[in-house]
Design an enzyme around this catalytic site. Structure first.
Site, PDB file in Angstrom:
ATOM      1  N   SER A  75       0.813  -1.213   0.000  1.00 24.52           N
ATOM      2  CA  SER A  75       0.000   0.000   0.000  1.00 24.52           C
ATOM      3  C   SER A  75       0.858   1.281   0.000  1.00 24.52           C
ATOM      4  O   SER A  75       1.476   1.589  -0.997  1.00 24.52           O
ATOM      5  CB  SER A  75      -0.976  -0.036   1.162  1.00 24.52           C
ATOM      6  OG  SER A  75      -1.943   0.960   0.995  1.00 24.52           O
ATOM      7  N   HIS A 118      -7.452  -5.681   1.623  1.00 27.32           N
ATOM      8  CA  HIS A 118      -6.270  -4.819   1.630  1.00 27.32           C
ATOM      9  C   HIS A 118      -5.226  -5.232   2.665  1.00 27.32           C
ATOM     10  O   HIS A 118      -4.030  -5.143   2.419  1.00 27.32           O
ATOM     11  CB  HIS A 118      -6.738  -3.382   1.891  1.00 27.32           C
ATOM     12  CG  HIS A 118      -5.762  -2.338   1.489  1.00 27.32           C
ATOM     13  ND1 HIS A 118      -5.479  -2.049   0.180  1.00 27.32           N
ATOM     14  CD2 HIS A 118      -4.971  -1.512   2.221  1.00 27.32           C
ATOM     15  CE1 HIS A 118      -4.582  -1.083   0.122  1.00 27.32           C
ATOM     16  NE2 HIS A 118      -4.251  -0.737   1.348  1.00 27.32           N
TER      17      HIS A 118
END
Ligand SMILES: *[C@@H]1O[C@H](CO)[C@@H](O)[C@H](O)[C@H]1NC(C)=O
Ligand SMILES: *[C@@H]1O[C@H](CO)[C@@H](O)[C@H](O)[C@H]1NC(C)=O
Ligand SMILES: *[C@@H]1O[C@H](CO)[C@@H](O)[C@H](O)[C@H]1NC(C)=O
Length: 430
Positions: free
Chosen positions: A193, A397
């Site tokens: 990320s 995620h």
């Protein structure tokens, strides 16, 4: 990844906050009014005092101690950035000629996120077992990197950064330090990320440093960000109001580790199914719902490590990206942009010159980075060697670092890529 992990109190704040926004998201004026009323109602609680609550945990969630507990050697190095921040690099050292790899965490995370899954599972240990020299970075503002040669974290100026500065200062400092010490280029950079966001900024603004890296592996790269599906997207259009609101609670620092979080992680969240759900739900809500892959036994450890703090400007920069179709610099507003950038809109970063070989891993259940944004990134980068959708439909995620089956679903392939081994079933989106 934004507000990735939350303690009881933070969870309550967030859930109320989300409920508020999600329910009223259709009526702009309503939201704005609600925001003010809500802020007034809740401001009588002295959050500062709660944050100062003292608690001595028996467990420590220090990266070095956690690594040593698993029977690996661990080192700490401090590097200074060109703008004076002192960053902590953790290391599981290999032999003299073992190739260096740098793992870089997501927003609100730390070096410890690469070891949470434990020996035989966490990526840092798997790579150490494979003979790599494993370096774990910590971006400015997290639990480990809260120092500066002249600024204190108590000063607002300390928090005047976003992932832009992490890209142009933090990564260059870490990569130069490692490559100098080893007298060889960085074999692989692995980013999760924000670890990828900042890398692409470095590649755009400091290409001479990016050339010291031979390969890059991306987990859920947050670059193009205008397709967020998470319910938090409903609050994004109000980021100017949001800024004021967040400041009310957190000043310029966002969700730091503190004793209250540690207390919650030790005594509240592990209690029973209901409190576990309560602690984990904000994660599912924001990042994607994947309860099957979530190991509740790890919840106390995860909450002992995360959220690890960042600047509000970092969060706002992400929110801005969610409102723009391009990957671009921080938006200070028209007037200030003209002064800083000589244009009323912030300039775009240039991804076209990122020529190193890149592997992109993305997750079908990721509510923050979705396949539309992935395709766009894939088409923009000139040298993608692998594009891989994790074959688990709910993979989200944060599953890249915590999920039960991540070693099998993700790390096995990542290590193959590092070792230049043949990949089966290379997926393609062309
Ligand atoms: C600012 O931008 C204008 C037009 O885009 C250009 O003519 C001018 O040279 C720029 N000034 C500086 C200092 O870069
Ligand atoms: C970056 O790429 C552009 C074309 O996309 C090229 O014109 C330019 O020279 C490159 N810049 C550098 C510094 O390599
Ligand atoms: C969950 O985490 C615990 C603690 O690390 C570990 O012992 C257990 O094997 C994990 N469960 C699964 C299914 O990975």
């Amino acid at each position: 990844m934004f507000i990735k992990l939350i303690s009881i109190i933070d969870a309550m704040r967030l859930v109320i906050y989300l409920a508020l926004f999600c329910n009223f998201s259709n009526a702009v004026e309503d939201v704005k009014n609600q925001l003010h009323v809500f802020a007034e109602k809740i401001s009588w609680i002295n959050w500062e005092q709660l944050r100062d609550f003292k608690f001595n945990p028996d467990d420590t969630f220090d990266t070095v101690e956690m690594i040593r507990r698993e029977g690996y050697p661990a080192e700490t190095h401090v590097v200074m950035t060109e703008d004076g921040y002192l960053l902590v690099l953790h290391r599981i050292p290999g032999s003299n000629d073992s190739p260096p790899v740098l793992l870089q965490h997501a927003v609100l995370c730390t070096s410890a996120d690469w070891i949470i899954l434990g020996k035989g599972k966490a990526l840092a240990y798997l790579l150490a077992d494979q003979g790599y020299d494993v370096w774990l970075g910590n971006f400015r503002g997290n639990t480990y990197s809260r120092a500066h040669i002249s600024l204190s974290p108590l000063e607002l100026k300390f928090w005047d950064f976003s992932f832009h500065e992490m890209g142009i200062y933090d990564l260059p400092a870490m990569i130069k330090f490692i490559t100098n010490m080893k007298s060889q280029p960085l074999h692989t950079y692995v980013g999760h990320s924000m670890g990828t966001t900042s890398f692409y900024i470095m590649a755009s603004e400091r290409p001479e440093i990016a050339r010291m890296v031979q390969k890059m592996i991306n987990f859920a790269p947050a670059v193009f960000f205008d397709q967020v599906e998470s319910p938090i997207k409903y609050i994004f259009p109000f980021w100017r109001e949001l800024k004021m609101f967040i400041r009310l609670f957190f000043h310029d620092e966002f969700l730091p580790q503190n004793d209250l979080l540690r207390f919650a992680s030790k005594y509240i969240c592990p209690q029973n199914f209901i409190t576990q759900q309560f602690c984990a739900n904000p994660i599912f809500l924001i990042c994607g719902n994947d309860q099957e892959q979530f190991n509740y036994t790890l919840l106390p450890v995860i909450l002992g490590v995360d959220p690890a703090g960042t600047s509000i400007k970092t969060i706002l920069h992400y929110i801005q990206l969610s409102q723009a179709s391009n990957f671009r610099r921080y938006d200070y507003g028209c007037e200030k942009n003209l002064l800083i950038y000589n244009s009323s809109e912030p300039p775009d970063y240039n991804l076209a010159n990122t020529t190193l070989p890149i592997a992109l891993f993305y997750a079908p259940g990721d509510l923050l980075v979705n396949s539309v944004n992935m395709k766009k990134l894939y088409r923009t980068l000139p040298n993608v060697i692998d594009l891989y959708e994790v074959p688990w439909h709910k993979f989200n995620h944060v599953d890249f670092i915590w999920a039960k089956n991540t070693p099998k679903l993700v790390y096995e392939r990542a290590i193959k890529i590092m070792r230049n081994e043949n990949l089966n079933n290379v997926t393609s989106m062309k």
